[in-house]
Write a protein that holds these residues in place. Structure first.
Motif, PDB file in Angstrom:
ATOM      1  N   VAL A   1      -6.463 -29.111  31.838  1.00  0.00           N
ATOM      2  CA  VAL A   1      -5.145 -28.911  31.914  1.00  0.00           C
ATOM      3  C   VAL A   1      -4.491 -28.768  33.297  1.00  0.00           C
ATOM      4  CG1 VAL A   1      -3.068 -27.485  31.030  1.00  0.00           C
ATOM      5  CG2 VAL A   1      -4.933 -28.006  29.521  1.00  0.00           C
ATOM      6  N   ALA A   2      -4.971 -27.750  34.077  1.00  0.00           N
ATOM      7  CA  ALA A   2      -4.796 -27.294  35.451  1.00  0.00           C
ATOM      8  C   ALA A   2      -4.833 -28.713  36.337  1.00  0.00           C
ATOM      9  CB  ALA A   2      -5.648 -26.448  35.896  1.00  0.00           C
ATOM     10  N   MET A   3      -5.918 -29.383  36.135  1.00  0.00           N
ATOM     11  CA  MET A   3      -6.125 -30.653  36.995  1.00  0.00           C
ATOM     12  C   MET A   3      -5.029 -31.576  36.997  1.00  0.00           C
ATOM     13  SD  MET A   3     -10.195 -30.614  36.723  1.00  0.00           S
ATOM     14  CE  MET A   3     -10.223 -32.435  37.517  1.00  0.00           C
ATOM     15  N   ALA A   4      -4.514 -31.644  35.701  1.00  0.00           N
ATOM     16  CA  ALA A   4      -3.548 -32.626  35.303  1.00  0.00           C
ATOM     17  C   ALA A   4      -2.200 -32.236  36.394  1.00  0.00           C
ATOM     18  CB  ALA A   4      -3.114 -32.850  34.193  1.00  0.00           C
ATOM     19  N   PHE A   5      -1.979 -31.022  36.308  1.00  0.00           N
ATOM     20  CA  PHE A   5      -0.719 -30.417  37.046  1.00  0.00           C
ATOM     21  C   PHE A   5      -1.092 -30.097  38.513  1.00  0.00           C
ATOM     22  CE2 PHE A   5       0.301 -29.846  32.699  1.00  0.00           C
ATOM     23  CZ  PHE A   5       1.821 -29.859  32.632  1.00  0.00           C
ATOM     24  N   PHE A   6      -1.955 -30.627  39.001  1.00  0.00           N
ATOM     25  CA  PHE A   6      -2.483 -29.933  40.223  1.00  0.00           C
ATOM     26  C   PHE A   6      -2.069 -30.996  41.405  1.00  0.00           C
ATOM     27  CE2 PHE A   6      -6.168 -29.899  43.539  1.00  0.00           C
ATOM     28  CZ  PHE A   6      -5.849 -29.081  44.381  1.00  0.00           C
ATOM     29  N   PHE A   7      -2.575 -32.157  41.335  1.00  0.00           N
ATOM     30  CA  PHE A   7      -2.548 -33.084  42.619  1.00  0.00           C
ATOM     31  C   PHE A   7      -0.986 -33.727  42.752  1.00  0.00           C
ATOM     32  CE2 PHE A   7      -5.705 -34.938  45.509  1.00  0.00           C
ATOM     33  CZ  PHE A   7      -5.249 -35.724  46.112  1.00  0.00           C
ATOM     34  N   ILE A   8      -0.497 -34.243  41.783  1.00  0.00           N
ATOM     35  CA  ILE A   8       0.848 -35.143  41.993  1.00  0.00           C
ATOM     36  C   ILE A   8       1.848 -34.151  42.518  1.00  0.00           C
ATOM     37  CG2 ILE A   8       2.335 -36.700  40.931  1.00  0.00           C
ATOM     38  CD1 ILE A   8       0.153 -37.122  38.738  1.00  0.00           C
ATOM     39  N   PRO A   9       2.341 -32.827  41.790  1.00  0.00           N
ATOM     40  CA  PRO A   9       3.180 -32.073  42.502  1.00  0.00           C
ATOM     41  C   PRO A   9       3.215 -31.624  43.976  1.00  0.00           C
ATOM     42  CG  PRO A   9       2.584 -31.363  40.165  1.00  0.00           C
ATOM     43  CD  PRO A   9       1.396 -32.464  40.765  1.00  0.00           C
TER      44      PRO A   9
ATOM     45  N   VAL B   1       3.587 -28.170  56.011  1.00  0.00           N
ATOM     46  CA  VAL B   1       2.775 -27.329  56.271  1.00  0.00           C
ATOM     47  C   VAL B   1       2.446 -26.335  54.812  1.00  0.00           C
ATOM     48  CG1 VAL B   1       4.150 -25.381  56.988  1.00  0.00           C
ATOM     49  CG2 VAL B   1       1.975 -25.523  57.926  1.00  0.00           C
ATOM     50  N   LEU B   2       3.564 -26.046  54.152  1.00  0.00           N
ATOM     51  CA  LEU B   2       3.206 -25.400  52.861  1.00  0.00           C
ATOM     52  C   LEU B   2       2.383 -26.119  51.719  1.00  0.00           C
ATOM     53  CD1 LEU B   2       6.636 -23.277  53.006  1.00  0.00           C
ATOM     54  CD2 LEU B   2       4.225 -22.388  53.363  1.00  0.00           C
ATOM     55  N   GLY B   3       2.829 -27.359  51.627  1.00  0.00           N
ATOM     56  CA  GLY B   3       2.137 -28.276  50.742  1.00  0.00           C
ATOM     57  C   GLY B   3       0.874 -28.614  51.072  1.00  0.00           C
ATOM     58  N   THR B   4       0.469 -28.805  52.161  1.00  0.00           N
ATOM     59  CA  THR B   4      -0.822 -29.177  52.652  1.00  0.00           C
ATOM     60  C   THR B   4      -1.706 -27.769  52.516  1.00  0.00           C
ATOM     61  OG1 THR B   4       0.115 -31.030  54.023  1.00  0.00           O
ATOM     62  CG2 THR B   4      -2.115 -30.042  54.464  1.00  0.00           C
ATOM     63  N   SER B   5      -1.245 -26.763  52.988  1.00  0.00           N
ATOM     64  CA  SER B   5      -2.011 -25.365  52.870  1.00  0.00           C
ATOM     65  C   SER B   5      -2.464 -25.273  51.318  1.00  0.00           C
ATOM     66  CB  SER B   5      -0.990 -24.445  53.553  1.00  0.00           C
ATOM     67  OG  SER B   5      -1.020 -24.646  54.700  1.00  0.00           O
ATOM     68  N   SER B   6      -1.454 -25.137  50.548  1.00  0.00           N
ATOM     69  CA  SER B   6      -1.787 -24.981  49.234  1.00  0.00           C
ATOM     70  C   SER B   6      -2.831 -26.081  48.629  1.00  0.00           C
ATOM     71  CB  SER B   6      -0.410 -25.157  48.432  1.00  0.00           C
ATOM     72  OG  SER B   6       0.529 -24.375  48.825  1.00  0.00           O
ATOM     73  N   LEU B   7      -2.540 -27.269  48.999  1.00  0.00           N
ATOM     74  CA  LEU B   7      -3.443 -28.177  48.536  1.00  0.00           C
ATOM     75  C   LEU B   7      -4.631 -28.089  49.068  1.00  0.00           C
ATOM     76  CD1 LEU B   7      -3.560 -31.003  46.890  1.00  0.00           C
ATOM     77  CD2 LEU B   7      -2.894 -32.432  48.944  1.00  0.00           C
TER      78      LEU B   7
END
Length: 516
Positions: A374-382, A273-279
């Protein structure tokens, strides 16, 4: 339910398979943003306002969001390779029809069809890609997939702008035809022997009907709200009631159904729920800004579609360079730390954009876009690693469908909310600035006198001043939204740190969840 396991691909088959899947994914994601800079041209040709033209973006996003959760059922019913290739071919046909559309209504209808048939393409591209690589290279495979899904929305405006300026807007859809045919042919030739095959599975038709009902009502309410003066309109009130009641029935049905079309029990899990909400929140903010910036540049800064696209283009540079690095390290570094880097850099980028004014140069507009990579590289995978942390293999398909559904819906809603709030704030700023243009204002009197001396009639001079006030008002409204977005990105860091990702899961199991 898993089909037979196939060994990883090797050599040229893996390279060509990766290329075919990447082409299909790139084409799909590109279509979610390629129309952004072309909206003024499409709206002008169709004789509608730019606000109505944004339906071309929204309709695709909503239809796509509804189709994504069906991927698990459709895969079992038809087989993943057959379904993937059929989706690509139907997408090609829908794209061709979008280019031929004679009216805005027919264009929106074909965009809905395009969004529906595109649904299974992204989850299945992950499934097939991960199955093509050995587990040790799963992180690298996911990094390549993430690059495609993040760079395409930003390449869309560049390509869309160039095509709109130099050819004509229907070609933003026609270019999908050769790309899609190539991707489908290559995918079928490599993967057709790796299909577990179809089997009979029950369809939760009531759940599907309720899903379409409440998502559709909610999105139409958000899109039409501005035009119909929100809750002063009976139509908007009715749509709100349908959305709320439909959602309530959907919740009740899905939580008691033996074969739910969407497994809502996953929301009982903290990390999910926290990961999906953040994403979802981050993607909604990201996508809202991706739509807003080219609209502001074209309508109030005098940029052509091509130049607006060029202002968005450099975002891919750092995203492409850094994504493989993040993919390799996401199993070794706490994904919350990596996601924090993304949110801090997004906040910095949006703060830089909040300093824009009507005199901002092209290089001033370009710099934050470069940093955004830079932000986009660190955004999706983590964030994906957090979403799928601690899930068992049999939960992964449902989790991926649900998280993608929430993310894509948030992106479509981000578009609607940003364009609405932008216009509302601009009206407010325009009223405040217009108060300063009166006979008692020395600056206003001097400006009108200078315009009169230049040969303009009083009416023309007043119209010129109004245009300047408009430009300033819409610029101030855009910077308001950029500033608010920056603060929201910083606030989301706290949400990410409430998650407790299991380090042992690693990238192979964590990101495999995106594979359906």
């Amino acid at each position: 339910m898993k089909g037979p396991a196939f060994p990883p691909l090797e050599g040229s088959a893996r390279v060509l398979g990766t290329l075919a899947l990447s082409l299909a994914t790139f084409m799909n994601v590109l279509d979610s943003s390629i129309a952004n800079v072309s909206i003024p041209a499409i709206a002008g040709d169709m004789g509608v306002s730019p606000a109505q033209g944004t339906w071309v973006i929204t309709s695709f996003g909503v239809a796509n969001a509804i189709a994504v959760p069906l991927t698990g059922w459709l895969t079992q019913r038809f087989g993943q390779v057959r379904l993937f290739v059929a989706s690509v071919l139907l997408f090609v046909i829908a794209s061709w029809l979008c280019g031929l559309a004679p009216t805005i209504e027919s264009l929106i209808f074909f965009r809905v069809v395009q969004g529906l048939v595109a649904g299974p393409m992204i989850p299945l591209s992950q499934t097939l890609l991960l199955a093509s690589y050995p587990p040790a290279l799963a992180g690298t495979a996911m990094a390549m997939w993430a690059m495609t899904t993040l760079v395409a929305p930003v390449m869309g405006p560049l390509l869309g702008g160039w095509i709109t300026d130099n050819i004509s807007w229907p070609w933003i859809f026609y270019i999908n035809v050769p790309v899609g045919l190539l991707a489908a042919t290559m995918a079928w030739s490599i993967y057709r022997t790796r299909d577990p095959g179809p089997r009979k599975v029950p369809l939760d038709s009531v759940g599907l009907g309720l899903l379409v009902l409440w998502v559709g009502a909610l999105q139409i309410m958000i899109d039409k709200g501005k035009e119909l003066d929100w809750f002063a309109s009976g139509q908007i009130v009715m749509l709100a009631i349908v959305a709320v009641v439909g959602f309530a029935f959907f919740l009740a049905w899905e939580l008691t159904e033996h074969h739910p079309i969407v497994n809502l029990r996953l929301f009982a899990r903290r990390n999910f729920v926290l990961g999906t909400s953040s994403l979802a929140l981050a993607y909604g903010l990201f996508f809202g800004n991706v739509v807003l910036l080219p609209l502001w540049l074209q309508q109030y800064m005098g940029y052509t579609a091509t130049w607006a696209g060029l202002a968005m283009a450099p975002v891919g540079l750092f995203a492409i360079l850094l994504s493989p690095l993040v993919g390799k390290n996401v199993s070794r570094v706490d994904p919350r730390k990596l996601a924090t880097v993304a949110f801090v850099v997004f906040a910095l980028v949006l703060w830089m954009r909040s300093q824009f004014n009507p005199q901002s140069t092209f290089s001033t507009v370009l710099l934050p876009t470069l940093v955004q990579g830079v932000a986009m590289a660190f955004f999706f995978i983590p964030l994906q690693a957090i979403v799928f942390s601690g899930l068992t293999p049999d939960q992964l398909p449902a989790a991926s469908g649900l998280s993608n559904f929430v993310r894509i819906t948030a992106g479509a809603m981000g578009t609607s909310i940003f364009t609405t709030v932008w216009e509302d704030r601009a009206i407010l700023h325009h009223a405040q600035l217009a108060e300063q243009v009166n006979p008692g204002s020395l600056a206003a009197s001097q400006t009108l006198a200078q315009l009169g001396a230049a040969g303009l009639s009083p009416e023309q001079a007043a119209a010129t001043v109004n245009r300047l006030v408009d430009q300033q008002a819409y610029t101030m409204a855009a910077t308001d939204l950029f500033r608010l977005s920056a603060w929201l990105f910083l606030a989301m860091i706290a949400v990410v740190w409430l998650a407790r990702p299991r380090r042992a899961a690693g990238i192979g199991s964590a990101d495999a969840g995106g594979a359906h």
